[in-house]
Design an enzyme around this catalytic site. Structure first.
Site, PDB file in Angstrom:
ATOM      1  N   GLU A   1      34.846  34.435  38.516  1.00 20.88           N
ATOM      2  CA  GLU A   1      33.957  33.322  38.855  1.00 20.88           C
ATOM      3  C   GLU A   1      32.724  33.312  37.953  1.00 20.88           C
ATOM      4  OE1 GLU A   1      35.319  35.571  40.787  1.00 20.88           O
ATOM      5  OE2 GLU A   1      35.643  34.860  42.825  1.00 20.88           O
TER       6      GLU A   1
ATOM      7  N   CYS B   1      33.456  39.458  37.024  1.00 24.71           N
ATOM      8  CA  CYS B   1      34.456  38.743  37.811  1.00 24.71           C
ATOM      9  C   CYS B   1      34.835  37.422  37.145  1.00 24.71           C
ATOM     10  CB  CYS B   1      33.889  38.424  39.186  1.00 24.71           C
ATOM     11  SG  CYS B   1      33.574  39.846  40.237  1.00 24.71           S
TER      12      CYS B   1
ATOM     13  N   ASN C   1      38.663  37.625  35.318  1.00 22.62           N
ATOM     14  CA  ASN C   1      37.896  38.878  35.347  1.00 22.62           C
ATOM     15  C   ASN C   1      38.158  39.707  34.098  1.00 22.62           C
ATOM     16  OD1 ASN C   1      40.472  39.223  36.614  1.00 22.62           O
ATOM     17  ND2 ASN C   1      39.820  41.155  37.511  1.00 22.62           N
TER      18      ASN C   1
ATOM     19  N   CYS D   1      33.416  37.619  45.632  1.00 22.64           N
ATOM     20  CA  CYS D   1      32.449  38.674  45.971  1.00 22.64           C
ATOM     21  C   CYS D   1      31.040  38.080  46.141  1.00 22.64           C
ATOM     22  CB  CYS D   1      32.456  39.778  44.918  1.00 22.64           C
ATOM     23  SG  CYS D   1      31.456  39.435  43.463  1.00 22.64           S
TER      24      CYS D   1
HETATM   25  N1  THU Z   1      37.001  40.231  41.121  1.00 23.17           N
HETATM   26  C1  THU Z   1      36.846  38.949  40.693  1.00 23.17           C
HETATM   27  O1  THU Z   1      37.121  38.634  39.539  1.00 23.17           O
HETATM   28  N2  THU Z   1      36.359  38.048  41.563  1.00 23.17           N
HETATM   29  C2  THU Z   1      36.027  38.315  42.842  1.00 23.17           C
HETATM   30  O2  THU Z   1      35.488  37.473  43.521  1.00 23.17           O
HETATM   31  C3  THU Z   1      36.338  39.621  43.419  1.00 23.17           C
HETATM   32  C4  THU Z   1      36.685  40.687  42.454  1.00 23.17           C
HETATM   33  C5  THU Z   1      37.499  41.212  40.174  1.00 23.17           C
HETATM   34  C6  THU Z   1      36.505  42.260  39.758  1.00 23.17           C
HETATM   35  C7  THU Z   1      37.409  43.387  39.336  1.00 23.17           C
HETATM   36  O3  THU Z   1      37.809  43.166  38.006  1.00 23.17           O
HETATM   37  C8  THU Z   1      38.619  43.236  40.235  1.00 23.17           C
HETATM   38  O4  THU Z   1      38.583  41.902  40.745  1.00 23.17           O
HETATM   39  C9  THU Z   1      38.654  44.203  41.387  1.00 23.17           C
HETATM   40  O5  THU Z   1      37.510  44.171  42.136  1.00 23.17           O
END
Ligand code: THU
Length: 157
Positions: free
Chosen positions: A74, A72, A61, A112
């Site tokens: 992914e 994110c 992320n 997410c």
């Molecule tokens: N985040 C991800 O990288 N992947 C996910 O599936 C859920 C959330 C990150 C986004 C943000 O930088 C941090 O986690 C908090 O939400």
């Protein structure tokens, strides 16, 4: 009125039960959490994608002072894979996360909704199910496909 259930089979593995590719992908996703840029949430997420050309593409992320400009792990991984190897098909995906204390999560990380939708496009492009490994500190959930994470998904119009 008719009622029906949508069920998803989840395989839970200990680390020692993983096959070779899953063990490698889980380790790559865990390592990718250390490349997270997350000064705002302190939630470090890493993703690793195995491609059918043998490559493993990782993402983490990447946050931004303007929060919605960040992305994110992914999506950072799947878009990097698509940009570098547009013709390669995804084979397997792993996602790991560490909390604000820097510890890997006790429970498997839940991607997410945006990421589920983004990954689904790559499953559609691949033309077959892509198992998704959701990593926790001591165990790993294997979801059979991206669509299993997104029942009744929007895939075409
Ligand atoms: N985040 C991800 O990288 N992947 C996910 O599936 C859920 C959330 C990150 C986004 C943000 O930088 C941090 O986690 C908090 O939400």
């Amino acid at each position: 009125m008719k009622e029906f259930n949508i069920t998803v089979p989840v395989k839970e593995y200990t680390y020692t039960e993983l096959d070779n590719l899953s063990a490698i992908l889980v380790e790559e996703a865990r390592k990718a959490t250390y490349r997270s840029y997350s000064p705002y949430s302190h939630f470090r997420v890493g993703a690793a994608i195995a491609l059918d050309n043998g490559q493993i593409i990782t993402g983490a992320n990447q946050e931004n002072a303007a929060f919605t400009a960040g992305t994110c792990a992914e999506r950072s991984a799947c878009f990097a894979a698509g940009a570098q190897y547009p013709d390669a098909k995804f084979v397997r995906i792993a996602v790991a996360a560490r909390d604000g204390e820097g510890e890997f999560l006790a429970d498997p990380v839940a991607p997410c909704g945006h990421c589920r939708q983004a990954l689904l496009e790559f499953e559609t492009r691949a033309g077959h199910d892509i198992p998704v490994l959701l990593v926790a500190k001591d165990r790993v959930y294997e979801m059979p496909s991206v669509k299993s994470l997104l029942p009744l998904a929007f895939t075409e119009f």
